[in-house]
Write an enzyme that holds these catalytic residues in place. Structure first.
Site, mmCIF file in Angstrom:
data_model
loop_
_atom_site.group_PDB
_atom_site.id
_atom_site.type_symbol
_atom_site.label_atom_id
_atom_site.label_comp_id
_atom_site.label_asym_id
_atom_site.label_seq_id
_atom_site.Cartn_x
_atom_site.Cartn_y
_atom_site.Cartn_z
ATOM 1 N N ASN A 38 46.846 107.554 66.358
ATOM 2 C CA ASN A 38 46.447 106.346 67.093
ATOM 3 C C ASN A 38 47.199 106.207 68.414
ATOM 4 O OD1 ASN A 38 44.787 105.470 64.858
ATOM 5 N ND2 ASN A 38 46.712 105.053 63.790
ATOM 6 N N HIS A 124 42.254 95.713 56.898
ATOM 7 C CA HIS A 124 43.317 96.664 56.596
ATOM 8 C C HIS A 124 44.144 96.192 55.398
ATOM 9 C CE1 HIS A 124 47.143 98.875 57.261
ATOM 10 N NE2 HIS A 124 46.326 99.799 57.708
ATOM 11 N N ASP A 199 44.290 90.410 64.223
ATOM 12 C CA ASP A 199 45.039 91.666 64.246
ATOM 13 C C ASP A 199 44.442 92.557 65.343
ATOM 14 O OD1 ASP A 199 46.187 94.112 63.828
ATOM 15 O OD2 ASP A 199 45.813 94.201 61.671
ATOM 16 N N HIS A 202 44.525 97.914 66.944
ATOM 17 C CA HIS A 202 43.855 99.054 67.593
ATOM 18 C C HIS A 202 43.316 98.721 68.976
ATOM 19 C CE1 HIS A 202 44.126 101.764 64.150
ATOM 20 N NE2 HIS A 202 44.090 100.647 63.445
ATOM 21 N N LYS A 233 50.722 102.198 67.865
ATOM 22 C CA LYS A 233 49.456 102.852 68.227
ATOM 23 C C LYS A 233 49.488 103.106 69.747
ATOM 24 C CE LYS A 233 47.672 100.913 64.012
ATOM 25 N NZ LYS A 233 48.262 101.929 63.150
HETATM 26 C C1 LIG Z 1 44.323 97.102 61.533
HETATM 27 C C2 LIG Z 1 45.714 97.529 61.243
HETATM 28 N N1 LIG Z 1 46.680 96.592 61.147
HETATM 29 C C3 LIG Z 1 47.946 96.926 60.886
HETATM 30 C C4 LIG Z 1 48.325 98.228 60.704
HETATM 31 C C5 LIG Z 1 49.752 98.556 60.392
HETATM 32 O O1 LIG Z 1 50.398 98.909 61.568
HETATM 33 P P1 LIG Z 1 51.578 99.981 61.595
HETATM 34 O O2 LIG Z 1 50.935 101.316 61.358
HETATM 35 O O3 LIG Z 1 52.124 99.825 62.967
HETATM 36 O O4 LIG Z 1 52.543 99.637 60.521
HETATM 37 C C6 LIG Z 1 47.370 99.241 60.796
HETATM 38 C C7 LIG Z 1 47.771 100.648 60.605
HETATM 39 O O5 LIG Z 1 47.027 101.556 60.658
HETATM 40 C C8 LIG Z 1 46.031 98.873 61.078
HETATM 41 O O6 LIG Z 1 45.070 99.809 61.160
#
Ligand SMILES: Cc1ncc(COP(=O)(O)O)c(C=O)c1O
Length: 378
Positions: A38, A124, A199, A202, A233
């Site tokens: 990512n 997620h 959230d 991405h 990411k």
């Molecule tokens: C939509 C979403 N939120 C939160 C996260 C978690 O973030 P991190 O990978 O920085 O712990 C992810 C991880 O892939 C995600 O896709």
């Protein structure tokens, strides 16, 4: 006797996973051309980001050494939080040790058993886990079906008129790669007097003015109560954050348990994220977003993908078909992960292609050529 039952159950679950083609392993080292991560702007290997992290490492060492409230102020954390708040157009921001840990701390600090969370069915895992941890009543809706969200909001208000309602949504979906109908979510949440946790894991860095994300792109930041993001990411580092009003951040730093009771982000990691954020907000960031967009356009025209962002799904159906496709690409020197149940629903296993500004036209062409040689899906 009891100690045997641990291993017996682990073995049963192991063999069920194998039978369903869901067994995961850590796979090969990333020596191949990768479309699996990512790092959308390629900032994890940017010389300025690496240099900033190195200088911070020499100054502060490898660790934050304790939780924030115990260790005391660290300029790396404070400067990054100020920059994140300014980027997101909010009063303040609060860092967490990972994106995953962010909703696990934030959601239970805001709602409890007397309240209701309305969560996208496709959200997620960390949003599900944060919601479950809060003990609030959990109700699901499909991210593109706003009539379902309206129905669930109306019935929640009838069933529990006194309780608070928190809507939780992803702006750019991590697996499907589509943007949520944010204007409509916000219209409904205002009508119902609910709050929205958005959230932007991405979307951060890749769209909106200075890459500030989808809500900023649509001019809606003032209507989002809590903007969540990750540093792992497009920011090329690791960690998570919430941007919001001063009094909400103050509440979270008192009550979000994953903030209170865990070692803070390493200062060097925070400095790397700050350096990446500075680039993202500069004309160089604009150039990286243009390059990413050019790669997205090249991929979309070769594969008729309907998604507008960097995440593209190539549906394969069964887990075994997705596995076979991923292995086929691996043999051609390309890493494209198979996404299987339970990450996606039964029958929706797929390849997840993730594009980055670091890919060249030739890289995308190589991927396109290889995808055209895939065995038929089931
Ligand atoms: C939509 C979403 N939120 C939160 C996260 C978690 O973030 P991190 O990978 O920085 O712990 C992810 C991880 O892939 C995600 O896709």
């Amino acid at each position: 006797m009891k100690s045997d039952s641990f291993l017996a159950e682990i073995e049963t679950r192991h063999s069920t996973r194998r039978k369903d083609h869901r067994q995961r392993s850590l796979g090969n080292p990333l020596t191949q051309l990768s479309f699996s991560d990512n790092d959308y702007l390629g900032l994890s290997t940017h010389p300025e980001v690496i240099g900033a992290a190195q200088r911070s490492l020499e100054k502060y060492g490898t660790s934050a050494r304790a939780a924030r409230l115990l260790a005391g102020p660290c300029p790396e954390h404070n400067e990054l939080e100020s920059a994140l708040a300014s980027w997101k157009g909010t009063e303040r921001a609060l860092l967490f040790a990972s994106g995953y840990l962010t909703p696990l701390g934030v959601i239970p600090a805001l709602v409890g058993p007397a309240d209701t969370i309305l969560l996208e069915r496709e959200a997620h895992a960390c949003l599900f886990d944060g919601a479950k941890l809060s003990g609030a009543r959990l109700r699901l809706f499909s991210r593109q079906d706003m009539s379902e969200l309206k129905t669930v909001l109306d019935s929640t208000q009838k069933l529990n008129p006194q309780g608070k309602v928190l809507i939780v949504a992803e702006s750019l979906h991590s697996m499907d790669g589509d943007f949520a109908p944010l204007e409509e979510i916000i219209r409904l949440k205002k009508e119902a007097g609910a709050w929205l946790l958005l959230d932007e894991a991405h979307a951060g860095g890749i769209c909106g003015p200075q890459g500030a994300g989808r809500a900023a792109q649509l001019g809606l930041i003032d209507s989002v109560d809590l903007q969540m993001g990750t540093l792992g990411k497009a920011l090329g580092s690791s960690g998570g954050f919430i941007a919001s009003q001063n009094r909400i951040i103050d509440h979270l730093l008192n009550e979000a348990r994953t903030f209170l009771f865990g070692t803070a982000l390493s200062p060097a990691v925070a400095r790397a994220a700050l350096s990446a954020l500075t680039i993202i907000r500069s004309p160089d960031g604009e150039t990286l977003r243009d390059t990413l967009q050019k790669n997205i356009t090249q991929f979309r025209s070769a594969h008729a993908s309907s998604q507008l962002g960097p995440i593209h799904s190539i549906l394969r159906g069964s887990n075994s078909s997705a596995n076979a496709a991923s292995q086929h690409l691996q043999q051609q020197g390309l890493t494209v992960p198979a996404i299987r149940t339970p990450t996606v629903p039964e029958g929706a296993a797929r390849l997840r292609v993730s594009l980055s500004a670091r890919h060249t036209t030739h890289d995308i062409q190589q991927l396109t050529n290889a995808l055209h040689t895939l065995p038929p899906r089931d």
